[in-house]
Design a protein around this motif. Sequence first.
Motif, short mmCIF file in Angstrom:
data_model
loop_
_atom_site.label_atom_id
_atom_site.label_comp_id
_atom_site.label_asym_id
_atom_site.label_seq_id
_atom_site.Cartn_x
_atom_site.Cartn_y
_atom_site.Cartn_z
N GLU A 19 9.74 -1.16 4.11
CA GLU A 19 9.99 -2.18 3.09
C GLU A 19 8.94 -3.28 3.13
O GLU A 19 8.57 -3.84 2.10
N LYS A 20 8.47 -3.61 4.32
CA LYS A 20 7.47 -4.68 4.47
C LYS A 20 6.05 -4.15 4.26
O LYS A 20 5.14 -4.94 4.02
N ARG A 21 5.88 -2.86 4.37
CA ARG A 21 4.54 -2.28 4.22
C ARG A 21 4.06 -2.37 2.77
O ARG A 21 4.83 -2.15 1.84
N TRP A 22 2.80 -2.71 2.58
CA TRP A 22 2.25 -2.75 1.22
C TRP A 22 2.28 -1.35 0.60
O TRP A 22 2.15 -0.34 1.30
N ASP A 23 2.45 -1.30 -0.73
CA ASP A 23 2.24 -0.04 -1.40
C ASP A 23 0.75 0.11 -1.72
O ASP A 23 -0.04 -0.80 -1.50
N ILE A 24 0.36 1.26 -2.25
CA ILE A 24 -1.07 1.55 -2.41
C ILE A 24 -1.73 0.59 -3.39
O ILE A 24 -2.87 0.16 -3.18
N ASP A 25 -1.04 0.22 -4.47
CA ASP A 25 -1.64 -0.67 -5.47
C ASP A 25 -1.96 -2.04 -4.88
O ASP A 25 -3.04 -2.59 -5.09
N GLU A 26 -1.01 -2.60 -4.14
CA GLU A 26 -1.23 -3.92 -3.56
C GLU A 26 -2.31 -3.85 -2.49
O GLU A 26 -3.16 -4.74 -2.40
N ALA A 27 -2.30 -2.79 -1.68
CA ALA A 27 -3.30 -2.65 -0.62
C ALA A 27 -4.71 -2.61 -1.20
O ALA A 27 -5.61 -3.31 -0.74
N VAL A 28 -4.91 -1.79 -2.24
CA VAL A 28 -6.24 -1.66 -2.83
C VAL A 28 -6.66 -2.96 -3.51
O VAL A 28 -7.81 -3.40 -3.37
N GLU A 29 -5.73 -3.60 -4.21
CA GLU A 29 -6.07 -4.85 -4.89
C GLU A 29 -6.52 -5.92 -3.90
O GLU A 29 -7.52 -6.60 -4.11
#
Length: 638
Positions: A587-597
């Motif tokens: 739940e606390k881990r970033w998803d791919i979109d947020e990580a890349v952004e």
Amino acid sequence: MASWSLIFTLLFVCFAISDASETDVLLKFKDSLANDAALSNWNASTNPCSDNKVRWIGVLCTKDRTVMGLQLENMSLTGLVDVDTLMALPDLRTLSFSNNSFDGPMPNLKQLSSLRSFFLSYNRFSGEIPDDAFLGMGSLKKIYLQQNSFSGKIPTSLTKVLKLLELRLDSNQLEGKIPNFQQKGLQLVNVSNNSLRGSVPKSLSKMDLSFFSGNKALCGEPLLACKTKKPTMLVIIIAIVAIFVILAAIVSAIVVVLLRLRKKHQPSKMRRTPCSTNPKKVASYDATKQNYNWGSAETSPCSKGQNGKLVFVRDDREKFELQDLLRASAEVLGSGTFGSSYKAALFSGPVMVVKRFKLMNNVGKEDFQEHMRRLGRLQHPNLSSLVAFYYRKDEKLLVSEFVQNGSLASQLHGKRTPEMPGLDWPTRLRIIKGVAKGLIYLYNELPSLTVPHGHLKSSNVLLNESFDPLLADYGLIPIVNKDQAEQYMVAYKSPEYEQYNRTTKKTDVWSFGILILEVLTGKFPENYLKQGKSGTKSNLASWVNSVIREEWTGEVFDKDMKDTKHGEGEMLKMLKAGLQCCEEDIEKRWDIDEAVERILELRERDDDEDYYSSYASEGDIYSSRAMTEDGFSFSVHT
């Protein structure tokens, strides 16, 4: 009077242009683009460089907060590259419009005489490049025009760009001869996959053979020697010899037919089946040449009596037969958990990598072929493209192009030499950003896969001649036997699989986070070496977190990482991003979109002078403990 009037008019235009603000210039440039949704935060209410809270996407700025470059990549942009408007940016040094949808003729970039680099790769530009397209560009060092549809001859004005270091013209429709490049500092000239002819200039003869492959009428070192005209008498002698050779071949063919007929009538137990199901080795070692030749091994894969063929998934690559691979000199690159990898230099020029997989025996032929064709359709600057595959029930071969600088793992953990120094911070940042772009592309193109990569680790990140990353061994989970996948693949070493025996859409993000920490710390994630569940308590993220809680020291960042001056703040942000990506709590881990952004926002240098001034001056290193509002220990001393 008329001449004076013209002079005053020109002066008025010049003053009007210089008076225009960078905001006005960039907004005017934006108006020339179509499908510009990615530039939504370009607006008149903010400044491209001075407003740190609303940074303009894709705008690169100097320390003096003037526009020095545009990095508008992977944005699906179309329309016109308005060079006339960009002329009003006097500090402009670099342009990158790679991987968009621009078409039409090449922009007249020679008007921007102060450019040091420009990248127009992976677009739809077409037509001839004017012969004088690069005259007067005395500062230009890097030119990337690959993967377009340019035609005609290579402009001779390229030979007059005295500071040129790198030139990419591959995968276009260029023809004619290669100009005679004489620049002393030239490091890379890639003209592969065109329709060039004639001999390779002597000044380029020491470059990699793959830079010239895919040009059938091209010859000369490093390719095959060019054919020369022979005297008439010699031609007659050769013709006579050829006749004898043909006769000998006919006799040999008759002998082969007789032997096959004889073999056909032998008992079945005496006949050897094609492609022994238990080959003892794939390549034999030639001590005189110090390489491997899998054609000489008695039990090389599918070497004798095999009727199977390679299936090509790319139409833009030169075709060859399975036997061409078997006859090629094959250097063993490595032997991993999935199988062995070989570097095969074909006689026709291309250098390929052949991976032999031994953990796919349960995959049916139709399912395997369908999945391979699906992977073959993937095309991105940060993916190692699959070229062809071979299917047999107990053996699978995947063929891709050889990549010059090996894997990220070898660069991070290999023995340091003057020829192979540690990667500097700007290079590591570019590698992480490239991995991020390739990974989000896989997420978008393979939405049906919960884990689109599945085996993301440093040995599966290849580095090309420019140290740009190419993801390899992606999308294989559906075709790898489940038992072996759980034992060896990185996705199955994630916290969620250890705790709940399941993977999620964030599992590849976890692998990406571990990779970021490996790049920054230089430490290898040793839990990857263990079969099965490796325990999250022993992974790299746990080590970094323990150091943060106890004492922040210079041991966290790789000591071999050079060129970190003024980049400490951005390095810290990247470390925090890595930890967010490999957070154990899904739940606390970033998803791919947020990580890349978040990652694509990071830069080589701290661009906020106030932020940087909180750290010590030149020559500082990480040392004693100091807590920040984010709970990170960070301080420096001279």
